[in-house]
Design a protein around this motif. Sequence first.
Motif, PDB file in Angstrom:
ATOM      1  N   VAL A   1     -21.165 -18.164 -30.340  1.00 12.74           N
ATOM      2  CA  VAL A   1     -22.424 -17.944 -29.632  1.00 12.74           C
ATOM      3  C   VAL A   1     -22.344 -16.700 -28.748  1.00 12.74           C
ATOM      4  O   VAL A   1     -23.225 -15.831 -28.790  1.00 12.74           O
ATOM      5  CB  VAL A   1     -22.799 -19.181 -28.791  1.00 12.74           C
ATOM      6  CG1 VAL A   1     -24.009 -18.883 -27.912  1.00 12.74           C
ATOM      7  CG2 VAL A   1     -23.094 -20.361 -29.706  1.00 12.74           C
ATOM      8  N   ALA A   2     -21.288 -16.625 -27.932  1.00  6.66           N
ATOM      9  CA  ALA A   2     -21.188 -15.549 -26.947  1.00  6.66           C
ATOM     10  C   ALA A   2     -20.944 -14.190 -27.592  1.00  6.66           C
ATOM     11  O   ALA A   2     -21.531 -13.187 -27.171  1.00  6.66           O
ATOM     12  CB  ALA A   2     -20.079 -15.862 -25.944  1.00  6.66           C
ATOM     13  N   ARG A   3     -20.074 -14.139 -28.617  1.00  2.46           N
ATOM     14  CA  ARG A   3     -19.694 -12.842 -29.198  1.00  2.46           C
ATOM     15  C   ARG A   3     -20.574 -12.466 -30.388  1.00  2.46           C
ATOM     16  O   ARG A   3     -21.211 -11.410 -30.398  1.00  2.46           O
ATOM     17  CB  ARG A   3     -18.232 -12.868 -29.641  1.00  2.46           C
ATOM     18  CG  ARG A   3     -17.274 -13.413 -28.616  1.00  2.46           C
ATOM     19  CD  ARG A   3     -17.351 -12.722 -27.275  1.00  2.46           C
ATOM     20  NE  ARG A   3     -16.783 -13.598 -26.247  1.00  2.46           N
ATOM     21  CZ  ARG A   3     -17.065 -13.486 -24.968  1.00  2.46           C
ATOM     22  NH1 ARG A   3     -17.902 -12.559 -24.543  1.00  2.46           N
ATOM     23  NH2 ARG A   3     -16.523 -14.320 -24.084  1.00  2.46           N
ATOM     24  N   SER A   4     -20.601 -13.328 -31.420  1.00  2.00           N
ATOM     25  CA  SER A   4     -21.366 -12.991 -32.620  1.00  2.00           C
ATOM     26  C   SER A   4     -22.864 -13.082 -32.382  1.00  2.00           C
ATOM     27  O   SER A   4     -23.634 -12.270 -32.900  1.00  2.00           O
ATOM     28  CB  SER A   4     -20.972 -13.930 -33.767  1.00  2.00           C
ATOM     29  OG  SER A   4     -19.591 -13.839 -34.041  1.00  2.00           O
ATOM     30  N   GLY A   5     -23.285 -14.076 -31.599  1.00  2.00           N
ATOM     31  CA  GLY A   5     -24.708 -14.288 -31.409  1.00  2.00           C
ATOM     32  C   GLY A   5     -25.352 -13.397 -30.384  1.00  2.00           C
ATOM     33  O   GLY A   5     -26.535 -13.071 -30.504  1.00  2.00           O
ATOM     34  N   ILE A   6     -24.602 -12.995 -29.346  1.00  2.00           N
ATOM     35  CA  ILE A   6     -25.216 -12.236 -28.253  1.00  2.00           C
ATOM     36  C   ILE A   6     -24.581 -10.854 -28.079  1.00  2.00           C
ATOM     37  O   ILE A   6     -25.269  -9.832 -28.076  1.00  2.00           O
ATOM     38  CB  ILE A   6     -25.126 -13.032 -26.938  1.00  2.00           C
ATOM     39  CG1 ILE A   6     -25.845 -14.372 -27.086  1.00  2.00           C
ATOM     40  CG2 ILE A   6     -25.733 -12.237 -25.784  1.00  2.00           C
ATOM     41  CD1 ILE A   6     -25.729 -15.274 -25.882  1.00  2.00           C
ATOM     42  N   GLN A   7     -23.250 -10.812 -27.936  1.00  2.00           N
ATOM     43  CA  GLN A   7     -22.591  -9.544 -27.603  1.00  2.00           C
ATOM     44  C   GLN A   7     -22.738  -8.498 -28.695  1.00  2.00           C
ATOM     45  O   GLN A   7     -23.075  -7.340 -28.412  1.00  2.00           O
ATOM     46  CB  GLN A   7     -21.112  -9.784 -27.313  1.00  2.00           C
ATOM     47  CG  GLN A   7     -20.353  -8.519 -26.912  1.00  2.00           C
ATOM     48  CD  GLN A   7     -18.917  -8.808 -26.521  1.00  2.00           C
ATOM     49  OE1 GLN A   7     -18.597  -9.890 -26.015  1.00  2.00           O
ATOM     50  NE2 GLN A   7     -18.032  -7.860 -26.762  1.00  2.00           N
TER      51      GLN A   7
ATOM     52  N   ILE B   1     -20.898  -7.073 -22.884  1.00  2.00           N
ATOM     53  CA  ILE B   1     -19.884  -8.050 -22.466  1.00  2.00           C
ATOM     54  C   ILE B   1     -20.389  -8.861 -21.281  1.00  2.00           C
ATOM     55  O   ILE B   1     -20.290 -10.099 -21.256  1.00  2.00           O
ATOM     56  CB  ILE B   1     -18.563  -7.341 -22.126  1.00  2.00           C
ATOM     57  CG1 ILE B   1     -17.907  -6.780 -23.384  1.00  2.00           C
ATOM     58  CG2 ILE B   1     -17.602  -8.298 -21.420  1.00  2.00           C
ATOM     59  CD1 ILE B   1     -16.671  -5.948 -23.122  1.00  2.00           C
ATOM     60  N   LEU B   2     -20.945  -8.182 -20.283  1.00  2.00           N
ATOM     61  CA  LEU B   2     -21.409  -8.883 -19.087  1.00  2.00           C
ATOM     62  C   LEU B   2     -22.572  -9.811 -19.395  1.00  2.00           C
ATOM     63  O   LEU B   2     -22.618 -10.954 -18.916  1.00  2.00           O
ATOM     64  CB  LEU B   2     -21.814  -7.861 -18.013  1.00  2.00           C
ATOM     65  CG  LEU B   2     -20.675  -7.033 -17.417  1.00  2.00           C
ATOM     66  CD1 LEU B   2     -21.221  -5.985 -16.463  1.00  2.00           C
ATOM     67  CD2 LEU B   2     -19.686  -7.933 -16.689  1.00  2.00           C
ATOM     68  N   ALA B   3     -23.515  -9.354 -20.212  1.00  2.00           N
ATOM     69  CA  ALA B   3     -24.678 -10.185 -20.538  1.00  2.00           C
ATOM     70  C   ALA B   3     -24.266 -11.434 -21.303  1.00  2.00           C
ATOM     71  O   ALA B   3     -24.729 -12.550 -21.005  1.00  2.00           O
ATOM     72  CB  ALA B   3     -25.689  -9.373 -21.346  1.00  2.00           C
TER      73      ALA B   3
ATOM     74  N   VAL C   1     -24.338 -15.729 -20.046  1.00  2.00           N
ATOM     75  CA  VAL C   1     -24.814 -16.891 -20.801  1.00  2.00           C
ATOM     76  C   VAL C   1     -23.691 -17.905 -20.967  1.00  2.00           C
ATOM     77  O   VAL C   1     -23.884 -19.122 -20.824  1.00  2.00           O
ATOM     78  CB  VAL C   1     -25.360 -16.454 -22.172  1.00  2.00           C
ATOM     79  CG1 VAL C   1     -25.784 -17.662 -23.000  1.00  2.00           C
ATOM     80  CG2 VAL C   1     -26.537 -15.499 -21.995  1.00  2.00           C
ATOM     81  N   PHE C   2     -22.495 -17.417 -21.263  1.00  2.00           N
ATOM     82  CA  PHE C   2     -21.337 -18.300 -21.437  1.00  2.00           C
ATOM     83  C   PHE C   2     -21.033 -19.059 -20.147  1.00  2.00           C
ATOM     84  O   PHE C   2     -20.773 -20.270 -20.168  1.00  2.00           O
ATOM     85  CB  PHE C   2     -20.138 -17.462 -21.863  1.00  2.00           C
ATOM     86  CG  PHE C   2     -18.844 -18.220 -21.916  1.00  2.00           C
ATOM     87  CD1 PHE C   2     -18.605 -19.149 -22.914  1.00  2.00           C
ATOM     88  CD2 PHE C   2     -17.858 -18.012 -20.958  1.00  2.00           C
ATOM     89  CE1 PHE C   2     -17.406 -19.856 -22.967  1.00  2.00           C
ATOM     90  CE2 PHE C   2     -16.667 -18.707 -21.002  1.00  2.00           C
ATOM     91  CZ  PHE C   2     -16.440 -19.628 -22.019  1.00  2.00           C
TER      92      PHE C   2
ATOM     93  N   TRP D   1     -12.133 -11.941 -23.120  1.00  2.00           N
ATOM     94  CA  TRP D   1     -12.454 -12.282 -24.502  1.00  2.00           C
ATOM     95  C   TRP D   1     -13.533 -11.354 -25.064  1.00  2.00           C
ATOM     96  O   TRP D   1     -13.488 -10.991 -26.229  1.00  2.00           O
ATOM     97  CB  TRP D   1     -12.888 -13.747 -24.580  1.00  2.00           C
ATOM     98  CG  TRP D   1     -11.833 -14.669 -24.037  1.00  2.00           C
ATOM     99  CD1 TRP D   1     -10.480 -14.489 -24.119  1.00  2.00           C
ATOM    100  CD2 TRP D   1     -12.034 -15.888 -23.320  1.00  2.00           C
ATOM    101  NE1 TRP D   1      -9.820 -15.514 -23.491  1.00  2.00           N
ATOM    102  CE2 TRP D   1     -10.737 -16.402 -22.994  1.00  2.00           C
ATOM    103  CE3 TRP D   1     -13.155 -16.609 -22.918  1.00  2.00           C
ATOM    104  CZ2 TRP D   1     -10.571 -17.591 -22.285  1.00  2.00           C
ATOM    105  CZ3 TRP D   1     -12.981 -17.792 -22.221  1.00  2.00           C
ATOM    106  CH2 TRP D   1     -11.709 -18.276 -21.904  1.00  2.00           C
ATOM    107  N   GLY D   2     -14.474 -10.982 -24.212  1.00  2.00           N
ATOM    108  CA  GLY D   2     -15.482 -10.018 -24.649  1.00  2.00           C
ATOM    109  C   GLY D   2     -14.879  -8.654 -24.931  1.00  2.00           C
ATOM    110  O   GLY D   2     -15.277  -7.964 -25.878  1.00  2.00           O
TER     111      GLY D   2
END
Length: 416
Positions: free
Chosen positions: A323-329, A348-350, A354-355, A377-378
């Motif tokens: 969710v955090a990397r593939s879906g948003i970042q 990364i911050l955005a 959410v995470f 991780w970002g």
Amino acid sequence: MANTLAAPALPRLHARVRNNSIEIPRNPLFSSLTRQQIRLILPHIKYKRLKAGREILSEGQRNPGKIFIVIEGQVAATKLGLSPIEGLPTSYEIGLMRRGDIFGELSFVDGKPSALTFTATVEATVAVLDLSGSARRRTTRRLREIVTSKLRHRIARHADDSVTLRVNTLQLENEFSAYRNGVGHIVVTTLCLLSFYTLTLSFLPAFKSVAHANFALSPLIILLFSLSFIPIIATSGFPLSFFGLQLRNWRPALAYSLRMSLLFILFFLAVKWVLIHTTQSFADVTLIDGADVQMEGHLGTNSAWYWVALAVYLLLTPMQEFVARSGIQAPLYAFLHGSELKRRWASILASNLVFAAAHAHISLAFALAAFLPGILWGWIFARTNSLMAATVSHILIGGSGMFLFGVETMVERLSA
């Protein structure tokens, strides 16, 4: 289009006037002229020293027979249009010309008013080849025909380049439109999920420990987020590698992830050791401390539920990173403008906000504790474009922190 007919920058075209002459033979437009033709051209060349902001040729102004060559400085080509926001007239910069570039040639050839405005952006020297008063003279009239023929040849030669440039521009616009559409769906999905998540928090009971809250709520929240992003990614039209879903570079990505994770864990242990030996509230805390999984009021470190909690955490971690990397970042990074560093850190911050928000049901302190390693991780994801690398780091750092080094106890003591 303004600079498509411009000649390449000349290697050494000096800004000087000597006997009313310029280094014309060096300019590609005149390089094929005979010496006699060049001698005929030189008397028609004048020089203008312009201050910054001075207009040389205005949009709609007729050009009876002048060609302009930039000797030094810069000249901007602008086009009058309407602002899409205020609807008021505004000038758009089409191109920027430098030493050796030529402008005014289109209006010279077709005799129509200039379609652009040319303005000196800094102090500039411009050579003006003025053939407007030579129409009645047979020799100079022939010379003007030669120059016009060369200009037409240049226009024809650069037409293909202009078409290619336009096609490339359209491709970039289409790509940006696809990014904007993809990010739009992601933003709408994220806002809806966060709104739903916030509203449901008021109906949830209070939990006695971080582990209880994680075990009871995290699976539902993470599963909901993951299932919502799967169709968006599947229908985005982008390859899976765009979202970091690839194994092509798994060896160097995994090695980088392991190195960074080890450094972070060592740093965490060093901070905890310092707190234990310098802070009264940590005096009874041990360096190695498991998660607070309680069963009937007793710690269940060796119970089956403890290992169930660990297994659930390990299964949910890839979903969190998905969710955090593939879906948003990843989509945010592709969509944003600016330098690579700015786009990387903004995405990364955005994504980590959410995470961290997904952990707010536990406590604000725990959300902050989740946000800090999320930056790492970002960064790993941004460097490797590998969801696997970010997930492995998350498992190592998060799993050891929760179930081996007692991050729950640290958060509770620090927020007390």
